[in-house]
Write a protein that holds these residues in place. Structure first.
Motif, PDB file in Angstrom:
ATOM      1  N   SER A 141       0.816  -1.219   0.000  1.00 42.92           N
ATOM      2  CA  SER A 141       0.000   0.000   0.000  1.00 42.92           C
ATOM      3  C   SER A 141       0.850   1.271   0.000  1.00 42.92           C
ATOM      4  O   SER A 141       0.331   2.351  -0.295  1.00 42.92           O
ATOM      5  CB  SER A 141      -0.931  -0.003   1.211  1.00 42.92           C
ATOM      6  N   TYR A 142       2.152   1.182   0.328  1.00 39.20           N
ATOM      7  CA  TYR A 142       2.991   2.378   0.289  1.00 39.20           C
ATOM      8  C   TYR A 142       3.042   2.985  -1.102  1.00 39.20           C
ATOM      9  O   TYR A 142       3.321   4.183  -1.248  1.00 39.20           O
ATOM     10  CB  TYR A 142       4.432   2.058   0.728  1.00 39.20           C
ATOM     11  N   SER A 143       2.779   2.189  -2.125  1.00 38.68           N
ATOM     12  CA  SER A 143       2.829   2.685  -3.501  1.00 38.68           C
ATOM     13  C   SER A 143       1.772   3.741  -3.781  1.00 38.68           C
ATOM     14  O   SER A 143       1.855   4.448  -4.791  1.00 38.68           O
ATOM     15  CB  SER A 143       2.667   1.524  -4.492  1.00 38.68           C
ATOM     16  N   SER A 144       0.765   3.881  -2.909  1.00 38.22           N
ATOM     17  CA  SER A 144      -0.287   4.875  -3.110  1.00 38.22           C
ATOM     18  C   SER A 144       0.115   6.263  -2.645  1.00 38.22           C
ATOM     19  O   SER A 144      -0.635   7.226  -2.856  1.00 38.22           O
ATOM     20  CB  SER A 144      -1.556   4.451  -2.365  1.00 38.22           C
ATOM     21  N   VAL A 145       1.265   6.406  -1.988  1.00 39.82           N
ATOM     22  CA  VAL A 145       1.713   7.712  -1.509  1.00 39.82           C
ATOM     23  C   VAL A 145       1.970   8.628  -2.702  1.00 39.82           C
ATOM     24  O   VAL A 145       2.595   8.230  -3.685  1.00 39.82           O
ATOM     25  CB  VAL A 145       2.990   7.565  -0.663  1.00 39.82           C
ATOM     26  N   ASP A 146       1.486   9.875  -2.626  1.00 38.06           N
ATOM     27  CA  ASP A 146       1.682  10.837  -3.709  1.00 38.06           C
ATOM     28  C   ASP A 146       3.168  11.102  -3.944  1.00 38.06           C
ATOM     29  O   ASP A 146       3.981  11.020  -3.025  1.00 38.06           O
ATOM     30  CB  ASP A 146       0.993  12.164  -3.366  1.00 38.06           C
ATOM     31  N   SER A 147       3.491  11.486  -5.168  1.00 35.79           N
ATOM     32  CA  SER A 147       4.885  11.743  -5.523  1.00 35.79           C
ATOM     33  C   SER A 147       5.415  13.021  -4.890  1.00 35.79           C
ATOM     34  O   SER A 147       6.636  13.244  -4.884  1.00 35.79           O
ATOM     35  CB  SER A 147       5.025  11.833  -7.046  1.00 35.79           C
ATOM     36  N   PRO A 189       7.878   9.371  -1.062  1.00 35.06           N
ATOM     37  CA  PRO A 189       8.343   8.861  -2.353  1.00 35.06           C
ATOM     38  C   PRO A 189       9.856   8.903  -2.458  1.00 35.06           C
ATOM     39  O   PRO A 189      10.518   9.776  -1.877  1.00 35.06           O
ATOM     40  CB  PRO A 189       7.693   9.816  -3.354  1.00 35.06           C
ATOM     41  N   VAL A 190      10.415   7.946  -3.191  1.00 33.96           N
ATOM     42  CA  VAL A 190      11.854   7.912  -3.450  1.00 33.96           C
ATOM     43  C   VAL A 190      12.126   8.129  -4.938  1.00 33.96           C
ATOM     44  O   VAL A 190      12.956   8.947  -5.317  1.00 33.96           O
ATOM     45  CB  VAL A 190      12.465   6.570  -2.988  1.00 33.96           C
ATOM     46  N   THR A 191      11.434   7.392  -5.792  1.00 33.68           N
ATOM     47  CA  THR A 191      11.492   7.549  -7.239  1.00 33.68           C
ATOM     48  C   THR A 191      10.054   7.516  -7.767  1.00 33.68           C
ATOM     49  O   THR A 191       9.117   7.257  -7.009  1.00 33.68           O
ATOM     50  CB  THR A 191      12.322   6.419  -7.896  1.00 33.68           C
ATOM     51  N   PRO A 192       9.831   7.765  -9.068  1.00 33.78           N
ATOM     52  CA  PRO A 192       8.467   7.686  -9.598  1.00 33.78           C
ATOM     53  C   PRO A 192       7.801   6.331  -9.406  1.00 33.78           C
ATOM     54  O   PRO A 192       6.575   6.236  -9.417  1.00 33.78           O
ATOM     55  CB  PRO A 192       8.662   8.000 -11.087  1.00 33.78           C
ATOM     56  N   TRP A 193       8.603   5.266  -9.193  1.00 31.00           N
ATOM     57  CA  TRP A 193       8.014   3.930  -9.052  1.00 31.00           C
ATOM     58  C   TRP A 193       8.277   3.288  -7.683  1.00 31.00           C
ATOM     59  O   TRP A 193       7.813   2.176  -7.410  1.00 31.00           O
ATOM     60  CB  TRP A 193       8.566   2.996 -10.135  1.00 31.00           C
ATOM     61  N   LEU A 194       8.986   3.978  -6.789  1.00 34.55           N
ATOM     62  CA  LEU A 194       9.355   3.405  -5.499  1.00 34.55           C
ATOM     63  C   LEU A 194       8.898   4.315  -4.364  1.00 34.55           C
ATOM     64  O   LEU A 194       9.121   5.528  -4.390  1.00 34.55           O
ATOM     65  CB  LEU A 194      10.872   3.213  -5.424  1.00 34.55           C
ATOM     66  N   ARG A 195       8.256   3.718  -3.348  1.00 37.61           N
ATOM     67  CA  ARG A 195       7.839   4.428  -2.151  1.00 37.61           C
ATOM     68  C   ARG A 195       8.397   3.702  -0.921  1.00 37.61           C
ATOM     69  O   ARG A 195       8.544   2.478  -0.922  1.00 37.61           O
ATOM     70  CB  ARG A 195       6.316   4.494  -2.037  1.00 37.61           C
ATOM     71  N   THR A 196       8.666   4.456   0.128  1.00 39.94           N
ATOM     72  CA  THR A 196       9.263   3.902   1.344  1.00 39.94           C
ATOM     73  C   THR A 196       8.387   4.209   2.550  1.00 39.94           C
ATOM     74  O   THR A 196       7.837   5.306   2.670  1.00 39.94           O
ATOM     75  CB  THR A 196      10.675   4.480   1.560  1.00 39.94           C
ATOM     76  N   GLY A 197       8.283   3.232   3.445  1.00 39.31           N
ATOM     77  CA  GLY A 197       7.586   3.411   4.714  1.00 39.31           C
ATOM     78  C   GLY A 197       8.459   2.946   5.863  1.00 39.31           C
ATOM     79  O   GLY A 197       9.272   2.022   5.709  1.00 39.31           O
ATOM     80  N   LEU A 198       8.312   3.563   7.005  1.00 41.41           N
ATOM     81  CA  LEU A 198       9.081   3.171   8.186  1.00 41.41           C
ATOM     82  C   LEU A 198       8.309   3.573   9.438  1.00 41.41           C
ATOM     83  O   LEU A 198       7.398   4.406   9.392  1.00 41.41           O
ATOM     84  CB  LEU A 198      10.475   3.805   8.169  1.00 41.41           C
ATOM     85  N   GLY A 199       8.687   2.965  10.566  1.00 43.04           N
ATOM     86  CA  GLY A 199       8.000   3.303  11.802  1.00 43.04           C
ATOM     87  C   GLY A 199       8.280   2.317  12.916  1.00 43.04           C
ATOM     88  O   GLY A 199       9.108   1.402  12.788  1.00 43.04           O
ATOM     89  N   ILE A 206      -0.730  13.159   9.547  1.00 42.98           N
ATOM     90  CA  ILE A 206      -0.194  14.400   8.981  1.00 42.98           C
ATOM     91  C   ILE A 206       0.152  14.173   7.518  1.00 42.98           C
ATOM     92  O   ILE A 206       0.857  13.230   7.167  1.00 42.98           O
ATOM     93  CB  ILE A 206       1.046  14.863   9.762  1.00 42.98           C
ATOM     94  N   TYR A 207      -0.380  15.053   6.691  1.00 45.06           N
ATOM     95  CA  TYR A 207      -0.123  15.010   5.246  1.00 45.06           C
ATOM     96  C   TYR A 207       0.527  16.335   4.870  1.00 45.06           C
ATOM     97  O   TYR A 207      -0.068  17.399   5.020  1.00 45.06           O
ATOM     98  CB  TYR A 207      -1.432  14.811   4.490  1.00 45.06           C
ATOM     99  N   GLU A 208       1.762  16.281   4.377  1.00 40.07           N
ATOM    100  CA  GLU A 208       2.494  17.480   3.988  1.00 40.07           C
ATOM    101  C   GLU A 208       3.043  17.319   2.573  1.00 40.07           C
ATOM    102  O   GLU A 208       3.458  16.231   2.183  1.00 40.07           O
ATOM    103  CB  GLU A 208       3.669  17.732   4.955  1.00 40.07           C
TER     104      GLU A 208
END
Length: 424
Positions: A67-73, A111-121, A413-415
């Motif tokens: 689901s991290y792939s849904s994060v906006d660029s 976002p990291v690249t147009p096709w890669l998203r990262t999550g952590l916590g 929080i969305y920034e």
């Protein structure tokens, strides 16, 4: 960043500093303790805890790393939450009450690249918090009491990535670091005699290891911004190395806040090492959604605890599973609507077969939940609240029934962080 970013965080950390004490459940004595929900976010807990097929760009869904792939660029997501639990404990003869509070989660995605998203916590994996007393009589008709106390748990620090596989599919994985410390105490004392020493058993366990989980998401688009989302998750089984410091001693005092006078050390093992087997886990779900208006979903999860073995404790566990269903509704999303028509409303329910079976009686639980997300003015940031009422266990077979309420408060929080300036 906006100044509004810091005010909710300051409030959260102030509350979190007080939210670390209490009694959770006598059932947390067994296995790894009371396992945390797979979907820990306050928004998800208002929908019964669904998350296997939930794809969103408004908060971090750790139940399925795809689901991290849904994060906006151009966005950065951050979330944190606190949970408060009140419980009424009942047996066939007695009733008692308790409470517990802790930090539910920290999470972020970007976002990291147009096709890669990262999550952590950071998330809780399990919790141990109990204090109970039993009575008995020796063969010589001497009355004795046993006190059992436990506190601690396992935390999960995760780092994950999601990759888009075309327009409608994505794959993600988490690398998790599990770590924690449990302290279990027991006292055997004789309330009718001041001359008989108390036997104290102190077991302190530390654990740390890496684990992995992965997920897939696929979206089928229909007309009028309606879609069906399908999700699958898999958690890889893992051996969890543990180290135990084990101490048995006789003493006077040390009970109910009294001063402890040690008479003799009966047994001491400062470095006892072993391994706990964390089992494989499977999950699946589906979500039907109309963009910016409503969504409904259902989840199913299963974990193979039947093969769990612990050389330190002779706990016999069973396979666990749970089913959850939830719904979310937004009355409208136009700028001129009144405030309460911009609030997200949620409801859900869940049923769990836990990994415990005591005296031949499975320990099951169910809950009904409700929640809201209230937007802050001129932002996409929301204050999230959820409420759940439910029951765990039974009074049959000399067990404990727990009627509980869970209240969770959090912030999403969305920034927008990654916008290039056009003018200096």
């Amino acid at each position: 960043m906006r100044k509004g970013f810091f005010l909710p965080l300051a409030l959260f950390f102030t509350l979190a500093s007080y939210a670390q004490t209490g009694i959770d459940s006598p059932y947390s004595r067994f296995g790894l303790g009371t396992l945390a929900p797979k979907s820990n976010h306050t928004r998800q807990m208002g929908m019964g805890g669904i998350g296997n097929a939930l794809s969103t760009n408004r908060f971090v869904n750790t139940a399925n790393p795809a689901s991290y792939s849904s994060v906006d660029s151009l966005s950065f997501l951050f979330g944190a939450g606190i949970s408060f639990t009140g419980v009424n404990y009942s047996t066939a003869l007695q009733k008692e009450s308790g409470n517990y509070a802790n930090v539910s989660f920290f999470s972020a995605a970007f976002p990291v690249t147009p096709w890669l998203r990262t999550g952590l916590g950071l998330l809780p994996y399990s919790n141990i918090a109990f204090n109970l007393e039993t009575t008995g009589t020796t063969a010589q008709s001497v009355r004795y009491n046993r006190i059992y106390e436990g506190k601690g748990g396992i935390n999960k620090l995760f780092f994950g990535n999601a990759i888009k596989l075309g327009e409608n599919a994505s794959f993600g994985f988490n690398v998790n670091y599990l770590f924690g410390r449990n302290n279990n105490l027991s006292y055997l004392y004789f309330p009718d005699s001041v001359n008989m020493a108390t036997t104290k058993v102190d077991s302190r366990i530390t654990a740390s290891a890496f684990s992995f989980d992965a997920g897939l998401l696929y979206k089928i688009n229909f007309a009028k911004e309606t879609s069906l989302q399908l999700g699958l998750t898999y958690g890889l089984g893992q051996d969890l190395p543990v180290k135990r410091e084990f101490l048995v001693q006789s003493q006077f005092g040390g009970l109910f806040g009294d001063i402890e006078y040690v008479i003799d050390t009966i047994y001491y093992r400062p470095d006892q090492r072993s391994t706990l087997n964390l089992p494989h886990a499977l999950g699946g779900g589906l979500v039907l959604e109309k963009k910016d208006r409503w969504l409904g979903g259902i989840d199913f999860n299963w974990q193979n605890w039947e093969n769990y073995k612990s050389p330190l404790y002779a706990d016999s566990l069973i396979n666990s599973w749970n089913v959850a269903a939830g719904f979310q509704y937004l009355p409208t999303h136009t700028a001129i609507s009144n405030y309460w028509r911009k609030v997200l409303y949620r409801a859900g329910a869940r049923y769990n077969q836990t990994y415990l079976s005591i005296n031949g009686q499975p320990v099951n639980e169910f809950g009904i939940s409700f929640g809201v997300s209230m937007p802050l003015p001129r932002t996409f940031t929301t204050i999230d609240l959820s409420f759940e009422a439910g029951r765990r266990g039974t009074t049959k077979s000399n067990l404990v029934r727990e009627n509980f309420i869970n209240f969770r408060a959090g912030i999403s929080i969305y920034e927008r962080w990654f916008i290039k300036r056009k003018y200096d």
